[in-house]
Motif scaffolding. Structure first.
Motif, PDB file in Angstrom:
ATOM      1  N   ASN A 223       0.853  -1.201   0.000  1.00  0.00           N
ATOM      2  CA  ASN A 223       0.000   0.000   0.000  1.00  0.00           C
ATOM      3  C   ASN A 223       0.883   1.243   0.000  1.00  0.00           C
ATOM      4  OD1 ASN A 223       0.851   0.408   2.687  1.00  0.00           O
ATOM      5  ND2 ASN A 223      -0.933  -0.642   3.539  1.00  0.00           N
ATOM      6  N   ASN A 224       0.261   2.400   0.269  1.00  0.00           N
ATOM      7  CA  ASN A 224       0.983   3.669   0.148  1.00  0.00           C
ATOM      8  C   ASN A 224       1.533   4.194   1.461  1.00  0.00           C
ATOM      9  OD1 ASN A 224      -1.302   4.572   1.491  1.00  0.00           O
ATOM     10  ND2 ASN A 224      -1.630   6.349   0.165  1.00  0.00           N
ATOM     11  N   TRP A 225       1.547   3.394   2.526  1.00  0.00           N
ATOM     12  CA  TRP A 225       1.980   3.899   3.818  1.00  0.00           C
ATOM     13  C   TRP A 225       3.421   4.396   3.764  1.00  0.00           C
ATOM     14  CZ3 TRP A 225      -0.071  -0.647   7.348  1.00  0.00           C
ATOM     15  CH2 TRP A 225      -1.478  -0.653   7.300  1.00  0.00           C
ATOM     16  N   GLN A 226       3.639   5.551   4.392  1.00  0.00           N
ATOM     17  CA  GLN A 226       4.949   6.195   4.392  1.00  0.00           C
ATOM     18  C   GLN A 226       5.660   5.993   5.725  1.00  0.00           C
ATOM     19  OE1 GLN A 226       6.463   8.216   1.790  1.00  0.00           O
ATOM     20  NE2 GLN A 226       4.924   7.083   0.617  1.00  0.00           N
ATOM     21  N   ALA A 227       6.991   5.992   5.682  1.00  0.00           N
ATOM     22  CA  ALA A 227       7.802   5.910   6.895  1.00  0.00           C
ATOM     23  C   ALA A 227       8.143   7.312   7.380  1.00  0.00           C
ATOM     24  CB  ALA A 227       9.083   5.121   6.637  1.00  0.00           C
ATOM     25  N   ILE A 228       8.172   7.485   8.680  1.00  0.00           N
ATOM     26  CA  ILE A 228       8.424   8.805   9.267  1.00  0.00           C
ATOM     27  C   ILE A 228       9.799   9.329   8.879  1.00  0.00           C
ATOM     28  CG2 ILE A 228       8.839   9.957  11.485  1.00  0.00           C
ATOM     29  CD1 ILE A 228       6.481   8.369  12.593  1.00  0.00           C
ATOM     30  N   PHE A 229      10.781   8.455   8.752  1.00  0.00           N
ATOM     31  CA  PHE A 229      12.132   8.890   8.428  1.00  0.00           C
ATOM     32  C   PHE A 229      12.393   8.920   6.921  1.00  0.00           C
ATOM     33  CE2 PHE A 229      13.508   7.279  12.838  1.00  0.00           C
ATOM     34  CZ  PHE A 229      13.275   8.523  13.391  1.00  0.00           C
TER      35      PHE A 229
ATOM     36  N   PRO B  35      -3.122  22.928   4.019  1.00  0.00           N
ATOM     37  CA  PRO B  35      -2.046  23.664   3.322  1.00  0.00           C
ATOM     38  C   PRO B  35      -0.657  23.309   3.818  1.00  0.00           C
ATOM     39  CG  PRO B  35      -3.854  25.128   3.847  1.00  0.00           C
ATOM     40  CD  PRO B  35      -4.162  23.820   4.525  1.00  0.00           C
ATOM     41  N   GLU B  36      -0.523  23.144   5.147  1.00  0.00           N
ATOM     42  CA  GLU B  36       0.809  22.838   5.671  1.00  0.00           C
ATOM     43  C   GLU B  36       1.280  21.452   5.247  1.00  0.00           C
ATOM     44  OE1 GLU B  36      -2.068  22.405   9.277  1.00  0.00           O
ATOM     45  OE2 GLU B  36      -1.919  23.552   7.419  1.00  0.00           O
ATOM     46  N   ALA B  37       0.324  20.526   5.007  1.00  0.00           N
ATOM     47  CA  ALA B  37       0.708  19.195   4.533  1.00  0.00           C
ATOM     48  C   ALA B  37       1.193  19.257   3.088  1.00  0.00           C
ATOM     49  CB  ALA B  37      -0.467  18.239   4.656  1.00  0.00           C
ATOM     50  N   ARG B  38       0.569  20.084   2.277  1.00  0.00           N
ATOM     51  CA  ARG B  38       0.984  20.188   0.872  1.00  0.00           C
ATOM     52  C   ARG B  38       2.389  20.783   0.747  1.00  0.00           C
ATOM     53  NH1 ARG B  38      -4.498  21.721   0.249  1.00  0.00           N
ATOM     54  NH2 ARG B  38      -3.987  23.944   0.104  1.00  0.00           N
ATOM     55  N   ASP B  39       2.779  21.575   1.768  1.00  0.00           N
ATOM     56  CA  ASP B  39       4.105  22.190   1.745  1.00  0.00           C
ATOM     57  C   ASP B  39       5.159  21.346   2.466  1.00  0.00           C
ATOM     58  OD1 ASP B  39       3.091  24.337   0.369  1.00  0.00           O
ATOM     59  OD2 ASP B  39       2.699  25.528   2.165  1.00  0.00           O
ATOM     60  N   ALA B  40       4.795  20.155   2.923  1.00  0.00           N
ATOM     61  CA  ALA B  40       5.690  19.348   3.747  1.00  0.00           C
ATOM     62  C   ALA B  40       6.900  18.882   2.961  1.00  0.00           C
ATOM     63  CB  ALA B  40       4.947  18.143   4.309  1.00  0.00           C
ATOM     64  N   TRP B  41       8.061  18.827   3.641  1.00  0.00           N
ATOM     65  CA  TRP B  41       9.269  18.273   3.028  1.00  0.00           C
ATOM     66  C   TRP B  41       9.391  16.788   3.341  1.00  0.00           C
ATOM     67  CZ3 TRP B  41      11.563  16.658   7.395  1.00  0.00           C
ATOM     68  CH2 TRP B  41      11.403  17.422   8.542  1.00  0.00           C
ATOM     69  N   LYS B  42       8.502  16.289   4.192  1.00  0.00           N
ATOM     70  CA  LYS B  42       8.507  14.879   4.564  1.00  0.00           C
ATOM     71  C   LYS B  42       7.238  14.224   4.014  1.00  0.00           C
ATOM     72  CE  LYS B  42       9.495  13.971   8.889  1.00  0.00           C
ATOM     73  NZ  LYS B  42       9.307  13.746  10.358  1.00  0.00           N
ATOM     74  N   PRO B  43       7.331  13.243   3.110  1.00  0.00           N
ATOM     75  CA  PRO B  43       6.124  12.631   2.541  1.00  0.00           C
ATOM     76  C   PRO B  43       5.154  12.110   3.593  1.00  0.00           C
ATOM     77  CG  PRO B  43       8.055  11.940   1.306  1.00  0.00           C
ATOM     78  CD  PRO B  43       8.565  12.710   2.492  1.00  0.00           C
ATOM     79  N   TYR B  44       5.665  11.663   4.735  1.00  0.00           N
ATOM     80  CA  TYR B  44       4.793  11.157   5.801  1.00  0.00           C
ATOM     81  C   TYR B  44       3.744  12.194   6.185  1.00  0.00           C
ATOM     82  CZ  TYR B  44       3.421   8.914  10.209  1.00  0.00           C
ATOM     83  OH  TYR B  44       2.717   8.328  11.221  1.00  0.00           O
ATOM     84  N   ASP B  45       4.145  13.472   6.188  1.00  0.00           N
ATOM     85  CA  ASP B  45       3.237  14.528   6.620  1.00  0.00           C
ATOM     86  C   ASP B  45       2.226  14.917   5.547  1.00  0.00           C
ATOM     87  OD1 ASP B  45       4.484  14.642   9.080  1.00  0.00           O
ATOM     88  OD2 ASP B  45       5.916  16.171   8.441  1.00  0.00           O
ATOM     89  N   MET B  46       2.289  14.304   4.389  1.00  0.00           N
ATOM     90  CA  MET B  46       1.323  14.582   3.332  1.00  0.00           C
ATOM     91  C   MET B  46       0.130  13.641   3.387  1.00  0.00           C
ATOM     92  SD  MET B  46       3.986  15.156   0.168  1.00  0.00           S
ATOM     93  CE  MET B  46       5.465  16.146   0.387  1.00  0.00           C
ATOM     94  N   GLN B  47       0.135  12.736   4.386  1.00  0.00           N
ATOM     95  CA  GLN B  47      -0.947  11.763   4.488  1.00  0.00           C
ATOM     96  C   GLN B  47      -1.721  11.937   5.798  1.00  0.00           C
ATOM     97  OE1 GLN B  47       0.784   7.840   4.060  1.00  0.00           O
ATOM     98  NE2 GLN B  47       0.782   7.965   1.833  1.00  0.00           N
ATOM     99  N   TYR B  48      -2.975  11.544   5.750  1.00  0.00           N
ATOM    100  CA  TYR B  48      -3.829  11.453   6.931  1.00  0.00           C
ATOM    101  C   TYR B  48      -3.813   9.978   7.328  1.00  0.00           C
ATOM    102  CZ  TYR B  48      -7.818  12.897   9.862  1.00  0.00           C
ATOM    103  OH  TYR B  48      -8.647  13.207  10.907  1.00  0.00           O
ATOM    104  N   HIS B  49      -3.204   9.662   8.467  1.00  0.00           N
ATOM    105  CA  HIS B  49      -2.878   8.280   8.808  1.00  0.00           C
ATOM    106  C   HIS B  49      -4.067   7.566   9.455  1.00  0.00           C
ATOM    107  CE1 HIS B  49       1.182   9.121   7.600  1.00  0.00           C
ATOM    108  NE2 HIS B  49       1.078  10.250   8.273  1.00  0.00           N
ATOM    109  N   LEU B  50      -5.030   7.256   8.613  1.00  0.00           N
ATOM    110  CA  LEU B  50      -6.263   6.620   9.057  1.00  0.00           C
ATOM    111  C   LEU B  50      -6.084   5.136   9.341  1.00  0.00           C
ATOM    112  CD1 LEU B  50      -8.699   8.236   6.472  1.00  0.00           C
ATOM    113  CD2 LEU B  50      -8.464   8.847   8.886  1.00  0.00           C
TER     114      LEU B  50
END
Length: 527
Positions: free
Chosen positions: A141-147, A222-237
């Motif tokens: 799936n598309n789950w991202q790692a924090i690091f 908006p802050e998620a769209r500007d994130a430099w970390k892909p993890y922060d671009m997702q809503y971790h449902l």
């Protein structure tokens, strides 16, 4: 049997980052005997407990947050005998002892994972989160790692991917497996039997994943769209925050309830509805306390602080929070909030007075009682995988983890006789513990506030009633007895306030029902 108490409610817990606290053997890394040697200093500050970041056997891919043996001490830090001696010394000084438990994931060097990855049919095959590839060979799936990167790593022996919320060296345990749950509960009993007074649970909302492995949604803030970390671009449902978590927390609480006077504080790592989740996690015999990230940010407004308190107690009137302004993962509070400061000492004292006035329990991070600042490090000095991955947008967490400075005139600040694992630099040497012996020091203010807090039930458990004042003023009463007012700016502020007897203050003029607070001024008084 002793009567159970709630010593943790309103308590102040001192966080020790063992690698950086005190080195006893000259190898440049702090250790448990070093901690033991400095316990009198901590007790003298006036706190109720210490919390140690991980000290378990680990290859240190993430500085101990990758555990290879949950029932032993890493040789870097000492031995089980050293640990037992430290607990005994702490208890003799009236200090409770809490230790980190990093159980959402282990190290990939843990014997259980080594066995698990060897085949699909071994006894530990289902102890970690394994999944088949998609038909095209890509991750499940598309789950991202924090690091950074996708949260799945391929294992050719099983021809499957394993899930890791953090580094690939930190595979997630499969809490849907009852054997894993039983093992974790036995680990808690092992340390409780050794006399620890409780646990700080790392990433407590990460234990369970969605069994169906559904994709996480995009986060359209908006802050998620500007994130430099892909993890922060997702809503971790689905990768965390699952309902099964709540049931398991009740099982953990039941284990703690087998013992007298023990406590669970859980780190709730979440960017959505975090305060409400803290409430949910501390109700119905789950955690005793939830540790918040909400005050570990750059926000420094009255509205922000008020919102966290009000939202928590509105959501969970029977729950209990644990607030912190700094820890081993964030930029130190003095550095974060300097744009609002008259000077370093003023903002350091204001932060200490505010934190120790809040309703809830409190965590103080080592060095904040000296007004310590963030260390500026170059790329070649980094050890933190987060900083190495995301430099220069994120410089990582090493800047708040540099060694304690005990004596600014001693080599390496008195931390070690060897070469410290992270450098001790001049700005940090200027804020040594030795320099904090004066009556007007930052540490003296912390001692004064801790004495006030421990001596006033209203400050420990009293309800909070906020005053209606404009920014940058934050004011409230605790238990209807103590009035607290803070100027969160570097310009003077004047306003009407109840007539009080001053208890602790900084840069204040009091005239009847009028208070004038100077830059970063504060006033705490008895109504």
């Amino acid at each position: 049997m002793e009567q159970k108490t709630e010593w943790w409610r309103g308590a102040t817990i001192y966080q020790i980052y063992p690698r950086s606290f005190m080195d006893s053997n000259g190898d440049g890394i702090g250790d448990i005997p070093g901690i033991t040697s400095r316990l009198e200093t901590i007790a003298d500050l006036g706190v109720d407990a210490i919390w140690l970041s991980p000290i378990f056997t680990s290859p240190m891919a993430d500085m101990g947050y990758d555990v290879a043996d949950y029932r032993d001490i890493d040789p870097t830090f000492g031995t089980l005998a050293d640990f037992d001696a430290m607990v005994a010394k702490a208890h003799s000084l009236g200090l409770k002892v809490l230790i980190d438990q990093v159980i959402s994931h282990s190290s990939n060097q843990h014997p259980f994972f080594i066995e698990s990855k060897s085949s699909r049919d071994n006894p530990k095959a289902d102890w970690y989160v394994w999944a088949d590839p998609r038909p095209d060979g890509s991750a499940p799936n598309n789950w991202q790692a924090i690091f950074g990167g996708i949260a799945w790593e391929w294992e050719p022996r099983r021809k499957q991917y394993y899930f890791h919320n953090f580094l690939k060296e930190q595979p997630d345990l499969n809490f849907h497996n009852p054997e894993v749950q039983d093992y974790v509960l036995d680990v808690l009993r092992f340390w409780l039997d050794r006399g620890v007074d409780g646990f700080r649970l790392d990433t407590v909302n990460f234990y369970f994943h969605d069994r169906m492995l559904r994709d996480d949604a995009a986060d359209f803030r908006p802050e998620a769209r500007d994130a430099w970390k892909p993890y922060d671009m997702q809503y971790h449902l689905f990768s965390k925050n699952q309902p099964e978590n709540l049931v398991f927390l009740q099982k953990m609480r039941a284990v703690l309830d087998e013992y007298d006077d023990r406590t669970l504080v859980g780190e709730v790592g979440e960017s959505h509805h975090a305060t409400q989740m803290m409430g949910e996690y501390t109700s119905e015999n789950r955690l005793h306390m939830a540790y918040s990230f909400e005050m570990l940010k750059f926000d420094f407004t009255a509205e922000h602080f008020r919102k966290q308190i009000e939202e928590f107690f509105a959501t969970a009137p029977d729950g209990w929070p644990c607030w912190a302004f700094s820890n081993h993962d964030v930029v130190r509070q003095v550095t974060r909030w300097m744009p609002h400061a008259k000077d370093q000492d003023s903002i350091a004292k204001l932060a200490g007075a505010l934190l120790l006035s809040l309703q809830g329990s409190i965590c103080l991070y080592q060095g904040e009682e000296a007004g310590q600042t963030e260390t500026e490090l170059s790329y070649d000095e980094l050890t933190d995988p987060q900083g190495i991955m995301f430099w220069p947008e994120d410089k990582g967490r090493d800047g708040c983890r540099t060694p304690m400075v005990w004596d600014g005139n001693a080599p390496n600040g008195g931390f070690t006789s060897g070469t410290p694992w992270l450098p001790v630099k001049e700005p940090q040497l200027a804020r040594s513990m030795e320099s904090q012996r004066t009556d007007n020091s930052v540490r003296a203010l912390y001692q004064q506030m801790l004495k006030l807090r421990s001596g006033e039930q209203a400050m420990l458990t009293g309800d909070t009633q906020f005053s209606e004042l404009p920014e940058p003023l934050l004011a409230f009463t605790r238990g209807g007895e103590i009035y607290c007012a803070f100027n969160l700016s570097d310009t003077p502020q004047q306003f009407a306030a109840p007539e009080c007897t001053a208890l602790v203050s900084q840069d204040v003029q009091q005239a009847g029902s009028t208070l004038k607070l100077g830059p970063n001024g504060f006033f705490i008084g008895r109504i």
